[in-house]
Scaffold this motif. Sequence first.
Motif, PDB file in Angstrom:
ATOM      1  N   SER A  44      96.029 101.109 -65.610  1.00  0.00           N
ATOM      2  CA  SER A  44      96.369 101.143 -66.829  1.00  0.00           C
ATOM      3  C   SER A  44      97.108 102.409 -67.346  1.00  0.00           C
ATOM      4  O   SER A  44      97.669 102.661 -68.340  1.00  0.00           O
ATOM      5  N   LYS A  98     100.360 102.926 -69.476  1.00  0.00           N
ATOM      6  CA  LYS A  98     100.639 101.769 -70.557  1.00  0.00           C
ATOM      7  C   LYS A  98      99.578 101.653 -71.798  1.00  0.00           C
ATOM      8  O   LYS A  98      98.800 102.684 -71.831  1.00  0.00           O
ATOM      9  N   VAL A 132      97.005 100.016 -73.844  1.00  0.00           N
ATOM     10  CA  VAL A 132      96.005  99.040 -73.704  1.00  0.00           C
ATOM     11  C   VAL A 132      95.152  98.617 -74.787  1.00  0.00           C
ATOM     12  O   VAL A 132      95.459  99.258 -75.777  1.00  0.00           O
TER      13      VAL A 132
END
Length: 236
Positions: free
Chosen positions: A203, A206, A208
């Motif tokens: 993750s 990114k 999330v």
Amino acid sequence: MIDEMDGQARSVLTALALLACMGLGACTTSASNVALLSPQPAAPESLPAVVEEPSASATPPRYGPRQNERFPVPVEDLAGIPQKYQRQLVDYPTDHAPGTLVVDPNNRFLYLVQTDGKALRYGVGVGAAGRGFSGTADVAYKQEWPRWRPTDSMIARAPERYKKHENGVEGGPGNPLGARALYLFKDGQDTYYRIHGTNQPDSIGKAVSAGCIRMLNNDVIDLYERVRKGAKVVVL
């Protein structure tokens, strides 16, 4: 004559006692001065966060095994993480003092400002809560392998996912906060903004759905060791 000798003996004994006390005070620590000799968290106005020399800030191995951890730090595969999100020393001209943390949620970076126009840059993942605060704050406290509990709003929004955790999750490799957490306060009040590890290394870089500012566990351990309580944090 005896009285005179007794007086001289008393003087010698008194002097020896004073010397002994002076020696004792110099060679031992009492409960009161242990605190003075031990490393203490410092307010930002008296001592900035711990900052290493730029030339030594990112020396390899950077993501190898770590010793003396309460739990094994999971191996983090960097193959799927772009190079720009891996920990590295970068040029970063800024007016912020060395030791300041600068969080750039839009670009998924966290900077630890150093000297000579440099910063140590970490890639981060940004959760919904990480997009809900901007401005300045301080690192109020830090925790190793922190305990986690979903907020009431998270439980209400997704009970099928979070209800089972309403009593909290103990620290460990399966905990969403990962190996370390930094807790940010502003003017003495909790911002509920956290910088923490993750058990989802893919993750990083990114946006999330949950959490605040998440880092690779190896990176958040590295940051934890460099930053002291009271460090200034700027969230762009």
